[in-house]
Design a protein around this motif. Structure first.
Motif, mmCIF file in Angstrom:
data_model
loop_
_atom_site.group_PDB
_atom_site.id
_atom_site.type_symbol
_atom_site.label_atom_id
_atom_site.label_comp_id
_atom_site.label_asym_id
_atom_site.label_seq_id
_atom_site.Cartn_x
_atom_site.Cartn_y
_atom_site.Cartn_z
ATOM 1 N N HIS A 160 56.715 48.570 45.537
ATOM 2 C CA HIS A 160 55.557 50.002 45.862
ATOM 3 C C HIS A 160 54.139 49.285 46.913
ATOM 4 N N GLY A 161 53.559 48.766 45.446
ATOM 5 C CA GLY A 161 52.168 48.330 45.440
ATOM 6 C C GLY A 161 51.673 46.737 44.892
ATOM 7 N N VAL A 162 50.693 46.777 45.674
ATOM 8 C CA VAL A 162 50.123 45.145 44.324
ATOM 9 C C VAL A 162 48.545 45.402 44.788
ATOM 10 N N ILE A 163 48.300 44.844 43.167
ATOM 11 C CA ILE A 163 47.516 44.867 42.526
ATOM 12 C C ILE A 163 46.746 43.758 42.322
ATOM 13 N N ALA A 164 45.866 44.392 42.807
ATOM 14 C CA ALA A 164 44.717 42.836 43.515
ATOM 15 C C ALA A 164 43.764 42.700 42.208
ATOM 16 N N LYS A 165 43.107 41.398 42.492
ATOM 17 C CA LYS A 165 42.452 41.454 41.100
ATOM 18 C C LYS A 165 41.239 41.936 40.645
ATOM 19 N N ASP A 166 40.571 42.830 42.534
ATOM 20 C CA ASP A 166 39.029 43.248 42.223
ATOM 21 C C ASP A 166 39.742 44.617 41.219
ATOM 22 N N GLY A 167 41.248 45.370 40.772
ATOM 23 C CA GLY A 167 41.319 46.596 40.957
ATOM 24 C C GLY A 167 41.751 47.704 42.824
ATOM 25 N N GLY A 168 41.935 47.037 43.145
ATOM 26 C CA GLY A 168 42.835 47.465 44.513
ATOM 27 C C GLY A 168 44.366 47.416 44.877
ATOM 28 N N ALA A 206 66.535 52.529 40.225
ATOM 29 C CA ALA A 206 65.915 52.743 39.754
ATOM 30 C C ALA A 206 63.879 53.275 39.268
ATOM 31 N N PHE A 207 63.751 51.610 39.869
ATOM 32 C CA PHE A 207 62.168 52.224 38.841
ATOM 33 C C PHE A 207 61.467 52.171 40.452
ATOM 34 N N TYR A 208 60.305 52.052 40.118
ATOM 35 C CA TYR A 208 59.014 51.915 40.698
ATOM 36 C C TYR A 208 58.618 50.432 40.436
ATOM 37 N N GLY A 209 57.801 49.630 41.527
ATOM 38 C CA GLY A 209 57.556 48.467 40.938
ATOM 39 C C GLY A 209 56.172 48.174 42.061
ATOM 40 N N PHE A 210 55.120 47.492 41.380
ATOM 41 C CA PHE A 210 54.096 46.912 41.422
ATOM 42 C C PHE A 210 54.115 44.970 40.825
ATOM 43 N N GLU A 211 53.282 44.791 41.957
ATOM 44 C CA GLU A 211 52.990 43.053 41.782
ATOM 45 C C GLU A 211 51.441 43.261 41.523
ATOM 46 N N CYS A 212 51.038 42.530 40.422
ATOM 47 C CA CYS A 212 49.934 42.511 40.321
ATOM 48 C C CYS A 212 49.237 40.409 40.704
ATOM 49 N N GLU A 213 48.328 40.507 41.734
ATOM 50 C CA GLU A 213 48.371 39.140 41.664
ATOM 51 C C GLU A 213 47.830 38.362 40.888
ATOM 52 N N ASN A 214 48.546 37.776 40.217
ATOM 53 C CA ASN A 214 47.852 36.220 38.904
ATOM 54 C C ASN A 214 49.059 35.644 39.350
ATOM 55 N N LEU A 215 48.492 34.116 38.733
ATOM 56 C CA LEU A 215 49.478 33.058 38.619
ATOM 57 C C LEU A 215 50.874 33.359 37.926
ATOM 58 N N GLY A 216 50.240 34.019 36.025
ATOM 59 C CA GLY A 216 51.142 33.827 36.029
ATOM 60 C C GLY A 216 51.843 32.583 34.261
ATOM 61 N N ASP A 217 50.711 32.094 35.099
ATOM 62 C CA ASP A 217 50.599 31.147 33.908
ATOM 63 C C ASP A 217 50.397 30.894 32.993
ATOM 64 N N GLY A 218 49.672 32.113 32.042
ATOM 65 C CA GLY A 218 49.153 31.907 31.071
ATOM 66 C C GLY A 218 47.533 32.536 30.422
ATOM 67 N N GLU A 219 46.671 31.333 31.512
ATOM 68 C CA GLU A 219 45.334 31.272 31.377
ATOM 69 C C GLU A 219 44.694 31.955 32.604
ATOM 70 N N ASP A 220 45.420 32.025 33.806
ATOM 71 C CA ASP A 220 44.862 33.114 35.064
ATOM 72 C C ASP A 220 44.724 33.956 34.404
ATOM 73 N N TRP A 231 42.974 37.828 33.492
ATOM 74 C CA TRP A 231 43.426 39.297 34.204
ATOM 75 C C TRP A 231 41.628 40.451 33.793
ATOM 76 N N PRO A 232 41.328 40.428 35.054
ATOM 77 C CA PRO A 232 39.655 41.195 35.022
ATOM 78 C C PRO A 232 40.230 42.383 34.610
ATOM 79 N N GLU A 233 39.382 43.316 33.863
ATOM 80 C CA GLU A 233 39.415 44.599 33.412
ATOM 81 C C GLU A 233 39.659 45.539 34.824
ATOM 82 N N ASP A 234 39.536 45.210 35.906
ATOM 83 C CA ASP A 234 39.316 46.088 36.978
ATOM 84 C C ASP A 234 41.025 46.525 37.421
ATOM 85 N N GLN A 235 41.438 44.844 37.201
ATOM 86 C CA GLN A 235 42.400 45.123 37.339
ATOM 87 C C GLN A 235 43.532 45.918 36.283
ATOM 88 N N LEU A 236 43.803 45.758 35.352
ATOM 89 C CA LEU A 236 44.150 45.903 33.886
ATOM 90 C C LEU A 236 43.955 47.677 34.242
#
Length: 196
Positions: free
Chosen positions: A74-82, A124-138, A140-145
């Protein structure tokens, strides 16, 4: 049991929670409702995208792939928190997961291990995809969290849910690892703080 909020109420809930929203195309009517029902809704699912670059990430999450048509959330959560709204209704984000997990979400109890894939999560769920490589190293900026916590809290506040109604994809479907780079317990603590 909760009916999904209207698209207008969803937008209002997010903005009232202080989320910076971008509306992408005709997001209110972009969905997979012809493939099955959406609702009753019981929670919010958090994912990572395995992509980088907000523009490309939003495009992928809106359009999907030949083998997995969009919207993918439903929504993409970008690195800048948008938060970029790309669809509303049934979305291809949760897939089949563990019915015991869904029952725990509904009861707002601690989650059991996810060891089955027998229940339709897209319903059953609302879904948010969060911009991240998902490698454990990329990172997560505070604005995004903060935006993840605000977006999830907005949905929970509307429905009268607690933070226990927010889960990660890895807690729903065996073999999934997302979101990777923060724990869902830590995110639920953030959401609980916002809700109180």
């Amino acid at each position: 049991m909760a009916s999904p909020m209207s698209a207008g109420d969803f937008l209002a809930a997010l903005t009232n929670e202080g989320v910076r929203v971008t509306q992408v195309g005709d997001w209110r009517h972009h969905n997979r409702n012809h493939k099955g029902p959406w609702g009753p809704v019981h929670g919010v699912m958090i994912h990572h995208t395995v992509t980088s670059g907000t523009e490309q990430t939003v495009e992928i999450c809106r359009d999907g792939f030949e083998s997995l048509p969009g919207p993918l959330c439903h929504g993409v959560i970008a690195k800048d928190g948008g938060v970029h709204l790309v669809g509303y209704g049934r979305a291809n984000h949760a897939g089949l997961g563990d019915g015991d997990v869904l029952r725990a979400v509904i009861a707002e109890k601690p989650l059991p291990p996810d060891n089955e894939a027998d229940t339709d999560g897209n319903r059953a769920f609302y879904g948010f995809e969060c911009e991240n490589l998902g490698d454990g190293e990329d990172p997560w900026p505070e604005d995004q969290l903060d935006a993840i916590a605000r977006a999830a809290a907005a949905v929970c506040r509307h429905h009268g849910w607690t933070e226990r109604s927010v889960i990660g994809h890895l807690e729903w479907q065996p073999g999934k690892v997302d979101p990777r780079g923060f724990t869902m317990d830590a995110m639920r603590a953030r959401i609980r703080e916002r809700l109180t």
